[in-house]
Scaffold this active site. Structure first.
Site, short mmCIF file in Angstrom:
data_model
loop_
_atom_site.label_atom_id
_atom_site.label_comp_id
_atom_site.label_asym_id
_atom_site.label_seq_id
_atom_site.Cartn_x
_atom_site.Cartn_y
_atom_site.Cartn_z
N GLY A 1 13.29 58.84 8.48
CA GLY A 1 14.63 58.30 8.63
C GLY A 1 15.41 59.11 9.65
N GLN B 1 22.61 62.35 14.19
CA GLN B 1 21.58 63.36 14.47
C GLN B 1 21.15 63.38 15.94
OE1 GLN B 1 19.09 62.09 10.88
NE2 GLN B 1 18.61 64.25 11.05
N CYS C 1 14.83 67.48 6.28
CA CYS C 1 15.69 66.77 7.25
C CYS C 1 15.29 67.21 8.65
CB CYS C 1 17.14 67.13 6.98
SG CYS C 1 18.29 66.38 8.13
N LEU C 2 15.20 66.27 9.58
CA LEU C 2 14.83 66.62 10.96
C LEU C 2 15.86 67.55 11.59
CD1 LEU C 2 13.52 63.17 12.28
CD2 LEU C 2 12.16 65.15 11.57
N HIS D 1 19.86 59.69 1.73
CA HIS D 1 19.88 60.82 2.66
C HIS D 1 20.53 60.43 3.99
CE1 HIS D 1 17.75 64.45 4.54
NE2 HIS D 1 18.20 63.78 5.59
N GLU D 2 20.11 59.28 4.53
CA GLU D 2 20.61 58.88 5.85
C GLU D 2 22.06 58.42 5.78
OE1 GLU D 2 18.86 59.92 8.16
OE2 GLU D 2 16.99 60.13 7.07
N HIS E 1 24.37 61.29 5.87
CA HIS E 1 24.60 61.83 7.22
C HIS E 1 25.84 61.19 7.87
CE1 HIS E 1 21.40 64.57 8.35
NE2 HIS E 1 20.44 63.75 7.97
NI NI Z 1 18.44 64.20 7.59
#
Ligand code: NI
Length: 160
Positions: free
Chosen positions: A46, A51, A88-89, A130-131, A134
């Site tokens: 995701g 991000q 998380c990226l 999660h997304e 963000h």
């Molecule tokens: Ni993330």
């Protein structure tokens, strides 16, 4: 392929609130395509627009059954709970056990503005939550499970 730079760690943009998308134009389509390329390139499941440094309410999710593009997503139903490891990226090399609903329903627009609904269970529910977090400047590190539950889970893993 349109790869964009992933913002990481203490980058202040990660704490900002993203804005509602009102123009479903070519610029949005390019952003979504680039986000998918960037997510797959980084082997994530995701990614949120913030991000890659764009404060628009756009996320992409792929938990193994194809990419879903969600514009202006909202959780309209949540049920149950799950405690699983999440990463998380934007926080490379880290992970933690979070508390999330087991099932969610999300409504969102597609890249042309049409409203759709999606159901997520397990991993997909986690990815949606999660997304969407963000988009309001929240990271999974704010959703960590209580210490007691983490201890319990670790004990169960050790005695398995
Ligand atoms: Ni993330």
């Amino acid at each position: 392929m349109g790869l964009r730079n992933i913002r990481v760690n203490d980058d202040p943009i990660l704490k900002k609130k993203s804005r509602t998308v009102e123009s479903f134009d070519e610029r949005l389509h390019t952003l979504i395509d680039d986000m998918k390329d960037t997510m797959y390139n980084a082997e994530g499941c995701g990614l949120a627009a913030v991000q890659v440094g764009v404060l628009k309410r756009v996320i992409v999710v792929d938990t193994g059954d194809g990419a879903i593009e969600l514009v202006n997503p909202e959780i309209i139903f949540a049920e149950g709970e799950q405690y699983e490891t999440e990463g998380c990226l934007s926080l490379p090399g880290k992970s933690g056990i979070t508390k999330r609903p087991m099932t969610v329903k999300v409504k969102a627009q597609d890249r042309n503005g049409k409203w759709c609904q999606y159901k997520g269970e397990g991993l997909k529910a986690r990815a949606f939550c999660h997304e969407i977090d963000h988009l309001d400047g929240h990271l999974y590190t704010e959703r960590l499970a209580p210490e007691e539950i983490i201890k319990q889970i670790k004990q169960e893993i050790e005695t398995d």
